[in-house]
Design a protein around this motif. Sequence first.
Motif, PDB file in Angstrom:
ATOM      1  N   TYR A  91      39.939  29.851  31.274  1.00  0.00           N
ATOM      2  CA  TYR A  91      38.687  29.106  31.368  1.00  0.00           C
ATOM      3  C   TYR A  91      38.088  29.412  32.741  1.00  0.00           C
ATOM      4  O   TYR A  91      38.613  28.973  33.764  1.00  0.00           O
ATOM      5  N   ASN A  92      37.012  30.184  32.742  1.00  0.00           N
ATOM      6  CA  ASN A  92      36.390  30.628  33.988  1.00  0.00           C
ATOM      7  C   ASN A  92      35.350  29.627  34.481  1.00  0.00           C
ATOM      8  O   ASN A  92      34.701  28.946  33.694  1.00  0.00           O
ATOM      9  N   SER A  93      35.217  29.587  35.795  1.00  0.00           N
ATOM     10  CA  SER A  93      34.142  28.840  36.465  1.00  0.00           C
ATOM     11  C   SER A  93      34.094  27.368  36.094  1.00  0.00           C
ATOM     12  O   SER A  93      33.052  26.823  35.758  1.00  0.00           O
ATOM     13  N   VAL A  94      35.243  26.704  36.158  1.00  0.00           N
ATOM     14  CA  VAL A  94      35.313  25.261  35.954  1.00  0.00           C
ATOM     15  C   VAL A  94      35.092  24.602  37.314  1.00  0.00           C
ATOM     16  O   VAL A  94      35.739  24.961  38.295  1.00  0.00           O
ATOM     17  N   MET A  95      34.173  23.658  37.368  1.00  0.00           N
ATOM     18  CA  MET A  95      33.878  22.986  38.628  1.00  0.00           C
ATOM     19  C   MET A  95      34.731  21.727  38.761  1.00  0.00           C
ATOM     20  O   MET A  95      34.734  20.872  37.881  1.00  0.00           O
ATOM     21  N   LEU A  96      35.505  21.651  39.837  1.00  0.00           N
ATOM     22  CA  LEU A  96      36.254  20.447  40.200  1.00  0.00           C
ATOM     23  C   LEU A  96      35.579  19.889  41.444  1.00  0.00           C
ATOM     24  O   LEU A  96      35.896  20.282  42.564  1.00  0.00           O
ATOM     25  N   GLY A  97      34.627  19.027  41.223  1.00  0.00           N
ATOM     26  CA  GLY A  97      33.821  18.561  42.343  1.00  0.00           C
ATOM     27  C   GLY A  97      32.977  19.714  42.844  1.00  0.00           C
ATOM     28  O   GLY A  97      32.211  20.296  42.095  1.00  0.00           O
TER      29      GLY A  97
ATOM     30  N   GLU B  45      26.751  31.187  48.342  1.00  0.00           N
ATOM     31  CA  GLU B  45      27.523  32.165  49.090  1.00  0.00           C
ATOM     32  C   GLU B  45      28.818  31.569  49.628  1.00  0.00           C
ATOM     33  O   GLU B  45      29.769  32.278  49.883  1.00  0.00           O
ATOM     34  N   TYR B  46      28.866  30.264  49.800  1.00  0.00           N
ATOM     35  CA  TYR B  46      30.024  29.626  50.413  1.00  0.00           C
ATOM     36  C   TYR B  46      30.996  29.038  49.401  1.00  0.00           C
ATOM     37  O   TYR B  46      32.019  28.495  49.778  1.00  0.00           O
ATOM     38  N   ILE B  47      30.700  29.154  48.110  1.00  0.00           N
ATOM     39  CA  ILE B  47      31.620  28.651  47.096  1.00  0.00           C
ATOM     40  C   ILE B  47      32.797  29.613  46.986  1.00  0.00           C
ATOM     41  O   ILE B  47      32.626  30.795  46.715  1.00  0.00           O
ATOM     42  N   LYS B  48      33.969  29.104  47.240  1.00  0.00           N
ATOM     43  CA  LYS B  48      35.177  29.912  47.112  1.00  0.00           C
ATOM     44  C   LYS B  48      35.811  29.588  45.767  1.00  0.00           C
ATOM     45  O   LYS B  48      35.870  28.442  45.364  1.00  0.00           O
ATOM     46  N   LYS B  49      36.272  30.601  45.085  1.00  0.00           N
ATOM     47  CA  LYS B  49      36.851  30.425  43.770  1.00  0.00           C
ATOM     48  C   LYS B  49      38.371  30.435  43.879  1.00  0.00           C
ATOM     49  O   LYS B  49      38.945  31.245  44.604  1.00  0.00           O
ATOM     50  N   TYR B  50      39.007  29.542  43.145  1.00  0.00           N
ATOM     51  CA  TYR B  50      40.461  29.412  43.142  1.00  0.00           C
ATOM     52  C   TYR B  50      40.983  29.619  41.730  1.00  0.00           C
ATOM     53  O   TYR B  50      40.240  29.555  40.759  1.00  0.00           O
ATOM     54  N   LYS B  51      42.293  29.844  41.638  1.00  0.00           N
ATOM     55  CA  LYS B  51      42.927  30.042  40.337  1.00  0.00           C
ATOM     56  C   LYS B  51      44.044  29.022  40.174  1.00  0.00           C
ATOM     57  O   LYS B  51      44.875  28.852  41.060  1.00  0.00           O
TER      58      LYS B  51
ATOM     59  N   ILE C 265      43.890  17.984  44.355  1.00  0.00           N
ATOM     60  CA  ILE C 265      43.873  19.452  44.291  1.00  0.00           C
ATOM     61  C   ILE C 265      42.737  19.991  45.152  1.00  0.00           C
ATOM     62  O   ILE C 265      42.924  20.903  45.953  1.00  0.00           O
ATOM     63  N   ARG C 266      41.568  19.429  44.983  1.00  0.00           N
ATOM     64  CA  ARG C 266      40.396  19.868  45.740  1.00  0.00           C
ATOM     65  C   ARG C 266      40.624  19.759  47.241  1.00  0.00           C
ATOM     66  O   ARG C 266      40.385  20.703  47.992  1.00  0.00           O
ATOM     67  N   CYS C 267      41.117  18.612  47.688  1.00  0.00           N
ATOM     68  CA  CYS C 267      41.350  18.406  49.131  1.00  0.00           C
ATOM     69  C   CYS C 267      42.387  19.381  49.671  1.00  0.00           C
ATOM     70  O   CYS C 267      42.212  19.958  50.746  1.00  0.00           O
ATOM     71  N   LYS C 268      43.485  19.569  48.943  1.00  0.00           N
ATOM     72  CA  LYS C 268      44.534  20.484  49.414  1.00  0.00           C
ATOM     73  C   LYS C 268      44.040  21.914  49.454  1.00  0.00           C
ATOM     74  O   LYS C 268      44.316  22.636  50.399  1.00  0.00           O
ATOM     75  N   LEU C 269      43.309  22.349  48.439  1.00  0.00           N
ATOM     76  CA  LEU C 269      42.803  23.720  48.422  1.00  0.00           C
ATOM     77  C   LEU C 269      41.843  23.953  49.576  1.00  0.00           C
ATOM     78  O   LEU C 269      41.921  24.977  50.259  1.00  0.00           O
ATOM     79  N   LEU C 270      40.944  23.031  49.790  1.00  0.00           N
ATOM     80  CA  LEU C 270      39.979  23.201  50.881  1.00  0.00           C
ATOM     81  C   LEU C 270      40.680  23.185  52.239  1.00  0.00           C
ATOM     82  O   LEU C 270      40.297  23.937  53.139  1.00  0.00           O
ATOM     83  N   LYS C 271      41.713  22.395  52.378  1.00  0.00           N
ATOM     84  CA  LYS C 271      42.441  22.308  53.645  1.00  0.00           C
ATOM     85  C   LYS C 271      43.270  23.570  53.901  1.00  0.00           C
ATOM     86  O   LYS C 271      43.302  24.100  55.005  1.00  0.00           O
ATOM     87  N   ILE C 272      43.929  24.051  52.866  1.00  0.00           N
ATOM     88  CA  ILE C 272      44.858  25.179  53.022  1.00  0.00           C
ATOM     89  C   ILE C 272      44.131  26.519  53.083  1.00  0.00           C
ATOM     90  O   ILE C 272      44.453  27.382  53.882  1.00  0.00           O
ATOM     91  N   PHE C 273      43.147  26.723  52.219  1.00  0.00           N
ATOM     92  CA  PHE C 273      42.580  28.048  52.025  1.00  0.00           C
ATOM     93  C   PHE C 273      41.213  28.244  52.668  1.00  0.00           C
ATOM     94  O   PHE C 273      40.565  29.248  52.418  1.00  0.00           O
ATOM     95  N   THR C 274      40.746  27.289  53.459  1.00  0.00           N
ATOM     96  CA  THR C 274      39.467  27.525  54.131  1.00  0.00           C
ATOM     97  C   THR C 274      39.634  27.434  55.631  1.00  0.00           C
ATOM     98  O   THR C 274      40.607  27.041  56.151  1.00  0.00           O
TER      99      THR C 274
END
Length: 164
Positions: A49-55, A7-13, A155-164
């Motif tokens: 390419y849908n649902s690619v996991m980056l960490g 439920e807590y997985i946020k999807k990014y593009k 990318i992962r760190c910036k996305l989590l910092k900015i969008f969560t």
Amino acid sequence: EPDREDEYIKKYKIIVIGDRKVGKSSLIKRLKSNEFSIQYIKTKTIEIYNSVMLGDIEVDIWDVPPNVCKYYNVTTLKSNVILLMFDSDQKESLERGIHLYHSVRDKIYTDVLPELWFVYRGKKTVNNIEYCHPDRLFHIDNMSRDGIFDLIYDIRCKLLKIFT
């Protein structure tokens, strides 16, 4: 009962743009399945390419060829991240990539522009690029995976910092 973690997985593009033959599809293949192919296959249209996991984050990655950036008014290019790829050994590759970035940026109607990373391959070292913060410039080698994990982590760190 569904797993609460899901439920807590946020999807990014992420959209990947750049000049021809700079390694966009190779990078995506490396991110998606940790594979590399020496064979060149021209990307003719947008490949998704849908649902690619980056960490621990899930992303949809769009491989956008130069002709789509230039000639089509694609409003679906709204994204959280743009990876602008170029080859440091090809003199005009960066200039053409920046031109493509402007084409895409002008077509994206959004209040907030996507985060921008510059990713390059080649032997020449690159510094001081207009529009590029030094922390957002990554040298990668798709054949050996050099630089890939640093890019993913950033990318992962910036996305989590900015969008969560």
